[in-house]
Scaffold this active site. Structure first.
Site, PDB file in Angstrom:
ATOM      1  N   SER A  47       0.843  -1.194   0.000  1.00  0.00           N
ATOM      2  CA  SER A  47       0.000   0.000   0.000  1.00  0.00           C
ATOM      3  C   SER A  47       0.876   1.239   0.000  1.00  0.00           C
ATOM      4  CB  SER A  47      -0.906  -0.003   1.231  1.00  0.00           C
ATOM      5  OG  SER A  47      -0.109   0.253   2.373  1.00  0.00           O
ATOM      6  N   LYS A  48       0.204   2.378  -0.014  1.00  0.00           N
ATOM      7  CA  LYS A  48       0.907   3.659  -0.062  1.00  0.00           C
ATOM      8  C   LYS A  48       1.979   3.768   1.013  1.00  0.00           C
ATOM      9  CE  LYS A  48      -2.044   7.101  -2.090  1.00  0.00           C
ATOM     10  NZ  LYS A  48      -3.424   7.336  -1.957  1.00  0.00           N
ATOM     11  N   ARG A  49       1.662   3.219   2.177  1.00  0.00           N
ATOM     12  CA  ARG A  49       2.593   3.444   3.275  1.00  0.00           C
ATOM     13  C   ARG A  49       3.937   2.722   3.079  1.00  0.00           C
ATOM     14  NH1 ARG A  49       2.846  -0.650   6.896  1.00  0.00           N
ATOM     15  NH2 ARG A  49       1.292  -2.146   6.238  1.00  0.00           N
ATOM     16  N   GLY A  91       5.527   3.177   0.447  1.00  0.00           N
ATOM     17  CA  GLY A  91       6.279   4.095  -0.425  1.00  0.00           C
ATOM     18  C   GLY A  91       6.139   3.701  -1.880  1.00  0.00           C
TER      19      GLY A  91
END
Ligand code: GLU
Length: 471
Positions: free
Chosen positions: A246-248, A250
């Site tokens: 996911s986005k977290r 990076g």
């Protein structure tokens, strides 16, 4: 049979790594079998679908060089699911006519009450088929009906998934799903099947989060008596920590990789290896990927995203790229770093510097960081480490050497190096004692590519200018 695959993104955001991997696998499968790869934009959610997102997705695919074969829809270069809504409704009507679907007049309030009762009794909450066998003549006035599938209630639905193998679900587990809502809009489940059928899709390759939809979709194919395509569900991509990527973690969007200086062929090569393998091969150029790709090479287990590996794959593709080409690709990154466009001559200089830059860099951003000094004008702002090198004695030597360089003809990196070596020898100094001050003067730093190469590339005039600029 001609193979037809499709990539069917919902245009509600950017093209993410998972989507890009799906698109790549669909594309490779189609190219391997000399079939077609189609793009269908699933834009039925009118509140969340945006033209910007469609553009971002197509830009990402173009950057990855995943060309699609259906590009002519009279001004639109993709198949739009929304534009097919009339056709979806028509199929739902055909299903009513052949007895595989029915109108359901239950109001939202009624359904709410039904679910509450099921919940209270500890039963699974699902539509209780109250309109399945009720004649339309009993329809209440003023209620717009939805259309539901008359799903088989006995037996089982079996999928022979090309990746996951045989998967079976009991039909008693699947209720009569809505095909067309009371407001006349088709549901995703119906739209996907009708579009895949109409587009002649032979292989539905997509993420395994769609697995549960597949059982329901198969029932629609059966209800219409249509050929069922081959399904291939790809395992998830996990982040380095084992959680869903996911986005977290990076950089989940393809555009992020582009901005961080990755080459598209490296990203494709890296994505290819997420859940697909060909022996121990890591570097698989496009032609080989087309030759080797098949669904039999897709594994069942999720893959972990590994930035270290991506970097090394990118470094490989950078090294392989001809210097002039790589310089052109790196130029925008250098421009961003120095705040102005490079001239053609500067891009040529960058190309000549490439043999010294590319073995030490993993991304175009790193190349820009390492090479920005070539294009510096004015004086460098030196850090303490660099300042320490420029002692009065070092400066004295450098000035003498500058005077000698003045008369070097032709001025080349080798000639300058020769001169520095001889000078150091005569003075009983180590080469570093004269080369390191030159490095600071020419690059503004204590680390740089081989400094005599740098001097050769900068030329006599600029080399001397930089030396006089430090003192
Ligand atoms: N639009 C769906 C998605 O973006 C894909 C549907 C499909 O591949 O069947 O997840």
């Amino acid at each position: 049979m001609q193979v037809v695959t499709r990539f069917a993104p919902s245009p509600t955001g950017s093209l993410h790594v998972g989507g890009a991997r799906t698109a790549l696998f669909c594309w490779l499968f189609a190219r391997h079998y000399e079939g077609k790869f189609l793009l269908r934009v699933e834009d039925t959610d009118r509140t969340r679908s945006t033209p910007e997102s469609i553009k971002t997705i197509m830009d990402g695919m173009t950057w990855l060089d995943l060309d699609w074969d259906n590009k002519d829809y009279g001004g639109r270069n993709y198949y739009s699911q929304y534009e097919q809504r009339g056709r979806h409704a028509e199929v739902a009507k055909a299903m009513i006519a052949n007895g595989t679907a029915y109108y359901c007049y239950a109001t939202p309030e009624e359904l709410e009450a039904m679910r509450a009762e099921q919940k209270a009794k500890g039963l699974p909450q699902r539509y209780d088929c109250r309109w399945r066998d009720r004649p339309v003549s009993e329809a209440p006035k003023g209620v717009s009906p939805c259309i539901r599938l008359k799903a088989p209630q006995e037996g089982e639905t079996v999928i022979e998934d090309a990746v996951m193998g045989k998967i079976t679900v009991q039909n008693s587990q699947l209720d009569d799903m809505v095909l067309v809502r009371a407001d006349g809009t088709p549901t995703y489940m119906l739209a996907v099947v009708v579009d895949d059928h109409d587009m002649g899709v032979t292989h539905v390759i997509r993420g395994d989060d769609h697995m549960t939809n597949t059982f329901r979709q198969v029932q629609i194919y059966k209800a219409m008596g249509w050929d069922i395509p081959t399904f291939a569900h790809l395992p998830m991509i996990l982040g380095p920590d084992g959680a869903k990527l996911s986005k977290r973690h990076g950089a989940p969007a393809v555009s992020d990789y582009r901005e961080r200086g990755y080459l598209p062929e490296a990203v494709c090569n890296y994505l290819l290896r997420l859940c697909w393998s060909h022996g121990d091969d890591e570097i698989i150029p496009r032609e080989k990927a087309i030759e080797w790709f098949d669904l039999s090479g897709v594994g069942k287990s999720p893959a972990r995203f590994d930035f270290v590996k991506l970097n090394s794959v990118n470094a490989h593709y950078m090294k392989e790229k001809p210097d002039a080409e790589l310089a052109k690709l790196a130029a925008p990154f250098v421009s961003a770093k120095i705040g102005r466009e490079l001239t053609d001559a500067e891009v040529e200089l960058l190309a000549k510097a490439m043999p010294d830059l590319k073995p030490r860099a993993q991304t175009l951003v790193e190349i820009a960081e390492m090479s920005a000094f070539y294009f510096h004008s004015g004086a460098f702002v030196l850090d303490d480490k660099a300042k320490k090198i420029l002692t009065p004695e070092a400066m004295k030597n450098l000035k003498e050497l500058a005077a000698k360089m003045e008369s070097l003809a032709p001025f080349t990196g080798e000639a300058a190096e020769d001169l520095f070596r001889k000078y150091a020898e005569e003075k009983g100094l180590k080469l570093g004692a004269v080369a390191q001050p030159l490095r600071v003067a020419l690059s503004g730093s204590t680390v740089s590519p081989p400094i005599f190469h740098v001097a050769g590339l900068l030329g006599k005039e600029e080399t001397l200018r930089r030396i006089s600029a430090v003192g």
